[in-house]
Design an enzyme around this catalytic site. Structure first.
Site, mmCIF file in Angstrom:
data_model
loop_
_atom_site.group_PDB
_atom_site.id
_atom_site.type_symbol
_atom_site.label_atom_id
_atom_site.label_comp_id
_atom_site.label_asym_id
_atom_site.label_seq_id
_atom_site.Cartn_x
_atom_site.Cartn_y
_atom_site.Cartn_z
ATOM 1 N N HIS A 136 1.456 12.505 -2.915
ATOM 2 C CA HIS A 136 0.877 11.369 -2.197
ATOM 3 C C HIS A 136 -0.419 10.959 -2.896
ATOM 4 O O HIS A 136 -1.126 11.798 -3.445
ATOM 5 C CB HIS A 136 0.616 11.770 -0.739
ATOM 6 C CG HIS A 136 0.213 10.620 0.117
ATOM 7 N ND1 HIS A 136 -1.079 10.139 0.141
ATOM 8 C CD2 HIS A 136 0.927 9.830 0.943
ATOM 9 C CE1 HIS A 136 -1.128 9.096 0.965
ATOM 10 N NE2 HIS A 136 0.070 8.886 1.460
ATOM 11 N N LYS A 154 -0.303 13.061 7.986
ATOM 12 C CA LYS A 154 -1.545 13.426 7.273
ATOM 13 C C LYS A 154 -2.284 14.522 8.055
ATOM 14 O O LYS A 154 -1.639 15.364 8.664
ATOM 15 C CB LYS A 154 -2.409 12.185 7.044
ATOM 16 C CG LYS A 154 -1.594 11.033 6.447
ATOM 17 C CD LYS A 154 -2.420 9.898 5.950
ATOM 18 C CE LYS A 154 -1.504 8.829 5.373
ATOM 19 N NZ LYS A 154 -2.211 7.768 4.708
ATOM 20 N N GLU A 194 3.974 3.467 -2.830
ATOM 21 C CA GLU A 194 2.860 3.212 -1.913
ATOM 22 C C GLU A 194 1.687 2.619 -2.684
ATOM 23 O O GLU A 194 0.927 3.352 -3.319
ATOM 24 C CB GLU A 194 2.415 4.528 -1.261
ATOM 25 C CG GLU A 194 3.492 5.186 -0.432
ATOM 26 C CD GLU A 194 2.898 6.074 0.651
ATOM 27 O OE1 GLU A 194 3.234 5.865 1.815
ATOM 28 O OE2 GLU A 194 2.072 6.945 0.327
ATOM 29 N N GLU A 238 -3.245 10.392 -1.825
ATOM 30 C CA GLU A 238 -4.418 11.156 -1.356
ATOM 31 C C GLU A 238 -4.472 12.518 -2.041
ATOM 32 O O GLU A 238 -5.548 13.060 -2.276
ATOM 33 C CB GLU A 238 -4.378 11.282 0.173
ATOM 34 C CG GLU A 238 -4.717 9.952 0.835
ATOM 35 C CD GLU A 238 -4.002 9.683 2.147
ATOM 36 O OE1 GLU A 238 -3.525 10.629 2.784
ATOM 37 O OE2 GLU A 238 -3.916 8.481 2.528
ATOM 38 N N ASN A 286 4.418 10.134 8.101
ATOM 39 C CA ASN A 286 3.475 11.022 7.406
ATOM 40 C C ASN A 286 2.226 11.115 8.276
ATOM 41 O O ASN A 286 1.413 10.202 8.298
ATOM 42 C CB ASN A 286 3.141 10.429 6.027
ATOM 43 C CG ASN A 286 2.035 11.189 5.318
ATOM 44 O OD1 ASN A 286 1.695 12.312 5.707
ATOM 45 N ND2 ASN A 286 1.476 10.588 4.278
ATOM 46 N N GLY A 303 -3.461 2.587 4.894
ATOM 47 C CA GLY A 303 -4.481 2.741 5.927
ATOM 48 C C GLY A 303 -5.455 1.581 5.994
ATOM 49 O O GLY A 303 -6.486 1.649 6.659
ATOM 50 N N SER A 329 0.652 0.699 5.396
ATOM 51 C CA SER A 329 0.502 -0.145 6.590
ATOM 52 C C SER A 329 1.818 -0.733 7.090
ATOM 53 O O SER A 329 1.848 -1.851 7.620
ATOM 54 C CB SER A 329 -0.535 -1.257 6.341
ATOM 55 O OG SER A 329 -1.803 -0.685 6.020
HETATM 56 P P1 PGA Z 1 -0.341 4.047 6.445
HETATM 57 O O1 PGA Z 1 -0.104 5.327 5.493
HETATM 58 O O2 PGA Z 1 0.996 3.688 7.019
HETATM 59 O O3 PGA Z 1 -1.310 4.539 7.504
HETATM 60 O O4 PGA Z 1 -0.897 2.973 5.592
HETATM 61 C C1 PGA Z 1 1.045 5.428 4.693
HETATM 62 C C2 PGA Z 1 0.964 6.654 3.824
HETATM 63 O O5 PGA Z 1 -0.098 6.920 3.254
HETATM 64 O O6 PGA Z 1 1.965 7.393 3.666
#
Ligand code: PGA
Length: 255
Positions: free
Chosen positions: A97, A11, A169, A99, A9, A175, A215
């Site tokens: 997601h 983003k 998640e 976000e 992903n 992140g 992560s």
């Molecule tokens: P990350 O993001 O691996 O950077 O923690 C995962 C995601 O939000 O899909």
């Protein structure tokens, strides 16, 4: 038998030129076509065509989008439809997601509509659930995820459910560099599967793929993917470099 899915992903990162460079670097990794792992990259909309045109040399990589609208077309400024994504070469779409829930007001109702639309169009939805830190600390994380799963998938047929990929998640792990422990991931994935079993029966529950996200990186992917109910990863930061994405595919193939 659930095929492992390693999904990047990106983003709001990686424009068309960076996308081309990524695929050039991925070709240099000389990965053999994976035998038991599906590999997916979800770039920003603007980079989908660049990604799709690079796949001639990497035919085993699939392309997905990070969002979609639930209408076919029309007066929805700034939005994009499932048919446009298909024309650009997408096979998957990430839906809901955290976000998008947090910054763009997506609710379980919107997420259900989008997931349905993606399924109707023959694309594969990767629908996200997960609790925030306060919910984990207060011990309400199982209830929160139960509500999200029911809100997103209530009323689905068993065929629709089996065609849907779920990504768990935990928001506190996205992140942040802080990963859920393999035990925490397994515990929640098993919980999600038990809700699916209640809603759709145990056979359907066993067939749904549940990815972990937050992560995940080459250093921790092996122990997460070794867990019974972890069927792959939705990976942000560690999917931006071809070398670490390739390493994640190697780890998935070996696990
Ligand atoms: P990350 O993001 O691996 O950077 O923690 C995962 C995601 O939000 O899909």
């Amino acid at each position: 038998m659930r095929t492992t899915l390693i999904a990047g992903n990106w983003k709001m990162n990686m424009g068309p030129r960076e996308t081309e460079a990524f695929f050039e670097n991925l070709s240099k990794e000389k990965l053999a076509s994976p035998k038991k792992t599906e590999a997916l990259i979800c770039p920003p909309f603007i980079s989908l065509i660049s990604a799709a045109t690079r796949l001639a040399s990497l035919p085993w990589v699939k392309i997905g989008a990070q969002n979609v609208h639930f209408e076919n077309n029309g007066a929805y400024t700034g939005e994009i439809s499932t048919s446009m994504l298909q024309e650009a070469g997408c096979t998957h779409v990430i839906i809901g997601h955290s976000e998008r829930r947090e910054y763009f007001g997506e609710t379980d109702t919107i997420i259900q509509k989008k997931t349905r639309k993606v399924l109707e169009s023959g694309l594969t939805p990767i629908t996200c659930v997960g609790e925030v830190l306060e919910e984990r600390k207060s011990g309400s994380h199982f209830d929160v995820v139960t509500t999200q799963v029911k809100g997103a998938f209530e009323g689905f047929s068993t065929a629709e459910m089996e065609a849907t990929v779920i990504a768990y998640e935990p928001v506190w792990a996205i992140g942040t560099g802080e990963t859920a422990s393999p035990e925490q991931a397994q515990e929640m994935h098993a919980h999600i599967r038990s809700i699916l079993a209640e809603m759709f029966g145990s056979e359907t529950a066993e067939n749904v793929r549940i990815l972990y996200g937050g992560s995940m990186k080459p250093e921790n992917a092996g122990e997460l993917l070794a867990k019974r109910d972890v069927d792959g990863g939705l990976i942000g930061g560690a999917s931006l470099a071809a070398s670490s994405f390739a390493e994640l595919i190697r780890i998935a193939e070996a696990s």
